[in-house]
Design an enzyme around this catalytic site. Structure first.
Site, PDB file in Angstrom:
ATOM      1  N   ARG A   1       6.005  48.709   1.864  1.00  0.00           N
ATOM      2  CA  ARG A   1       7.301  49.055   2.451  1.00  0.00           C
ATOM      3  C   ARG A   1       8.149  47.849   2.849  1.00  0.00           C
ATOM      4  NH1 ARG A   1       2.861  50.443   5.492  1.00  0.00           N
ATOM      5  NH2 ARG A   1       2.850  50.246   7.780  1.00  0.00           N
TER       6      ARG A   1
ATOM      7  N   ASN B   1       6.269  57.347   7.775  1.00  0.00           N
ATOM      8  CA  ASN B   1       7.072  57.437   9.002  1.00  0.00           C
ATOM      9  C   ASN B   1       7.627  58.854   9.125  1.00  0.00           C
ATOM     10  OD1 ASN B   1       8.565  54.143   8.660  1.00  0.00           O
ATOM     11  ND2 ASN B   1       6.919  54.772  10.049  1.00  0.00           N
TER      12      ASN B   1
ATOM     13  N   HIS C   1       6.650  44.990  10.771  1.00  0.00           N
ATOM     14  CA  HIS C   1       6.265  46.324  11.204  1.00  0.00           C
ATOM     15  C   HIS C   1       6.390  46.435  12.713  1.00  0.00           C
ATOM     16  CE1 HIS C   1       4.355  46.962   7.208  1.00  0.00           C
ATOM     17  NE2 HIS C   1       4.138  45.673   7.290  1.00  0.00           N
TER      18      HIS C   1
ATOM     19  N   ARG D   1      12.180  45.685  10.964  1.00  0.00           N
ATOM     20  CA  ARG D   1      11.076  46.383  10.322  1.00  0.00           C
ATOM     21  C   ARG D   1      11.483  46.748   8.908  1.00  0.00           C
ATOM     22  NH1 ARG D   1       9.912  51.161  14.402  1.00  0.00           N
ATOM     23  NH2 ARG D   1       8.329  51.758  12.890  1.00  0.00           N
ATOM     24  N   HIS D   2      10.487  47.150   8.143  1.00  0.00           N
ATOM     25  CA  HIS D   2      10.755  47.730   6.819  1.00  0.00           C
ATOM     26  C   HIS D   2      11.674  48.942   6.998  1.00  0.00           C
ATOM     27  CE1 HIS D   2       8.132  50.924   8.222  1.00  0.00           C
ATOM     28  NE2 HIS D   2       7.373  49.945   8.710  1.00  0.00           N
TER      29      HIS D   2
ATOM     30  N   GLU E   1       0.834  45.333   9.198  1.00  0.00           N
ATOM     31  CA  GLU E   1       0.821  46.125  10.418  1.00  0.00           C
ATOM     32  C   GLU E   1      -0.582  46.176  11.032  1.00  0.00           C
ATOM     33  OE1 GLU E   1       2.175  46.749  12.848  1.00  0.00           O
ATOM     34  OE2 GLU E   1       3.062  48.737  13.084  1.00  0.00           O
TER      35      GLU E   1
END
Lengths: 474, 507
Positions: A307, A264, A392, A257-258, A327
């Site tokens: 991101r 987040n 994502h 993932r980023h 995402e």
């Protein structure tokens, strides 16, 4: 003439408009599914041993299930192993071994019986009948069986004379087969080569003239060349396209993932925020990790969200942006915290736990939608060699489910933590997976599947239980 | 460094920046691809060339076809007879060789200087010698070569081919039908003796697809890359069975009536009337085995419901997502997003709504729909304005610039029937009134926008002129709403004084 048009009602889970009568859904429409044919398809492999039939069968089955076509493979060798508990030697496969022939025929019939049950009673759409099927006579038997049952038949033949490919095949999947557990390598190889010989004399490859009426793809030299005959429908066309894009060149796929994002940290879903300080640190670590891995000609893919791009930027290599890797769209719930969603959309919150795979956010997407939009990504991943995909959580779960053959029920709960790289390497019939945590702290965004139990329901949700019950009828 | 959605774009950056990112389309192939047709006359080479070119351009791969027969017609003004093609006609051979060279020169120019990605070299190319010449040419120029051969011995197919496209050819303008057919058959004979079909052994190093009997069978050899794989998939899905595709929008919706875009509303009274008329129209047309497709939005489904036939719902057919502008009226958009308003004029095809989609995105999501439409026969697609424009642009070979301005009015059915090398279009209005949702491409000047004629409630917004190249480059990045870096070039800092009221200065 035409009756008055039916009223439409929207399925609360999938947000699909369906006609209804008296408040209940009515049949008459269909959702676009891959397999729009009404009759099931029987895929039949053809080829000498060690030509990759089982590899193809398993891979194809995994792909079809992932795109939503219920598929199951039936490996006749498995049936034989159940029937003849201990494998002695290649002699079992000699064409003059009456006992052996009888058993093998019985096993094939048993497998076909299970095919019938799967396609008729278990909701199967495609069955893959994995055996050598090297004679026209045997294929004729299968065709009759299919005709009686109203199945379409599609043959997948693998032809290969490259000794290196065959040798590698034997090393990868035969030596560790239950048949050769108690043999040493040389003995096993020798026996297996003799086993192949047993089939060679009676092998009748698919022929463009003699078998001109059949639907088939003949794969030659592991994809160097293909002969495709009489593709009948959409699913066969997709199967051909898939088979023509896969390869067996060793490579690895890296999924991550980023880096941790600002949203987040705030516990908010979706959005298009940038990396937090720790996220940037992860990106740096990822850069170092990639350099240390010394990967040959690595391709790097990101989504079009800030991101993932920021993360890729730290690698100082060219990368490609895919909108398809964005995402999952949480629609009206974008940038909310789970508490806020439960507060403002309690019904949606509950529905999502009911069926997280099919649940579609209002004005958003479902995991099921994600899979459909990720299919071209998977197809291109199959074509490529070494690739790093920076994506994502929901997207990564879908991709991972494809590689690890996870069903729809498990997919939305696969663990894909931040700051962890998953290295996938195809091996034998599956995928080896290595979890590499880059040791940079991050929030945990994973929500486990809730236990079956009582929900705390606010007073406003009078229709909740009805909705929960009714939604999965559709 | 990255631009944000608030800031316009980047400012000066140090020269030592990391390498740039590449949009996915560009990465399909690093080097251009030369597609080479192979086959006797009347085997569908030009049909395939034109169709393939149309498809590749639609999905965003700049492609152009080069038909050697055209070059020959330009050179030899008047076609006399098949004798020109006799293998012992020295003069003819010389001219034909020259024409092939001229075409290859233009290929070189297209792929080298005009930004082309794929060139389709459409000629018989029936000898190994001729093909080797082309392979060498490609090698010298760094092109990948992919051969597309069509082999067919079915006399009915060949006869139909001749009727459809040869009789109407400039070569036979002054001939009667029988004479033309007779001459053409002799023309085919001129090639037959020297025809060396692609062979799985002798040509095993080449990349090719051999199409046998109009798609009954295919032989595919050495597919090298993504674009070749897509080409093979496309060629394996097309057919020539006569059929018609019907395109229409949902009936007028409640939001249409209110002048609001997007949303998921139901049909207005007039929309319901249209649905009934559509049912009658479909019945009267007596279409064999008609498939009906809708989107997953209420208004298309309601429309289909009136037909009382089974239909399939495709999420891919949903209307373009207008993101933050969903369900807004144009006045509201101008009020709240005046910049977006102006940007859309600049490049309506690539313009992406904030948190929404662009026409360019639409095309990508509609590609599986097009692929399945190619596989199918008679289909009625009930969709939406932007979606219908994209589909129509594919069938009618409209460019990205024209696509967002194609006319797709409510309550009108478009019947598309493939004919010769293209598509016949019949526009059938079902005579039920509806609002007009079409906005023309604005003239450069005041008081016109892509959003429509300015109402008395709206402030006038001058259109951005196309003369400020700096502004254009910055704008094109913002329009696509992508997070982009500069490409290692040094950009000038953004001059906000260049954008007062979003008017661009003339040169």
């Amino acid at each position: 003439m035409a009756s008055s048009p039916r009223e439409l009602t929207q399925n609360p889970l999938k947000k699909i408009w369906v006609p209804c009568k008296n408040g209940l859904p009515d049949r008459h429409i269909s959702q676009r599914r891959v397999c729009m044919t009404n009759c099931p398809t029987l895929i039949v492999t053809v080829g000498l041993p060690a030509r990759g039939k089982t590899y193809i069968s398993k891979k194809l089955t995994r792909y079809l299930n992932w795109i939503g076509v219920p598929t199951k493979e039936f490996n006749v060798g498995q049936y034989r192993r159940k029937c003849v508990k201990t494998y002695k030697s290649f002699e079992f496969f000699r064409p003059d071994n009456e006992e052996g022939l009888k058993i093998r025929r019985q096993c094939a019939l048993a497998a076909l019986g299970d095919v019938q049950r799967y396609l008729r009673d278990e909701g199967g759409q495609v069955a893959v009948f994995d055996a050598t099927n090297t004679t026209r006579e045997r294929r004729g038997t299968i065709m009759s069986f299919a005709q009686q049952n109203g199945y379409k038949v599609f043959f997948v033949e693998s032809v290969c004379e490259d000794p290196d490919v065959i040798a590698e095949n034997i090393v990868q999947v035969k030596l560790s087969s239950p048949d050769y557990i108690h043999c040493d390598t040389d003995k096993a190889v020798e026996d297996f080569m003799k086993r192949i010989k047993c089939y060679e004399n009676s092998y009748e490859p698919l022929d463009e003239i003699l078998d001109g009426g059949l639907s088939f793809i003949k794969i030659m030299d592991v994809g160097r060349r293909y002969l495709v005959n009489r593709v009948q429908d959409h699913i066969q066309s997709r199967i051909v396209y898939y088979l023509m894009n896969i390869h067996i060149t060793p490579r690895s796929i890296y999924l991550c993932r980023h880096g941790e994002s600002d949203l987040n940290v705030k516990g908010r879903i979706g959005g298009d925020s940038g990396l937090s300080v720790r996220g940037k640190e992860f990106a740096e670590c990822l850069g170092k990790f990639i350099r240390d891995q010394s990967i040959n000609e690595l391709k790097v893919w990101t989504s079009q969200m800030k991101r993932t791009i920021q993360t890729a930027e730290a690698l100082s290599v060219p990368y490609e942006q895919w909108k398809a890797l964005n995402e999952i769209d949480a629609g009206v719930c974008e940038e909310m915290t789970y508490e806020e969603i439960q507060e403002n959309y309690p019904l949606e919150f509950a529905l999502r736990d009911q069926d997280k795979y099919r649940y579609r956010y209002p004005k958003g997407e479902s995991y099921e939608d994600l899979v459909q939009r990720l299919e071209p990504v998977i197809m291109e991943l199959e074509r490529q060699e070494n690739v790093l995909v920076i994506c994502h959580q929901a997207v990564m779960r879908c991709l991972l489910a494809y590689f690890l053959d996870k069903p729809a029920e498990e997919l939305p709960y696969l663990k894909c933590p931040l700051h962890t790289v998953l290295k996938l390497t195809p091996v034998a019939y599956g995928c080896k997976i290595e979890y590499i945590s880059l040791n940079v702290e991050a929030v945990d965004t994973h929500r486990a599947k809730p236990e079956v139990g009582t929900f705390r329901v606010s007073s406003g949700m009078l229709n909740l239980s009805w909705c929960l019950q009714a939604s999965h009828l559709w």
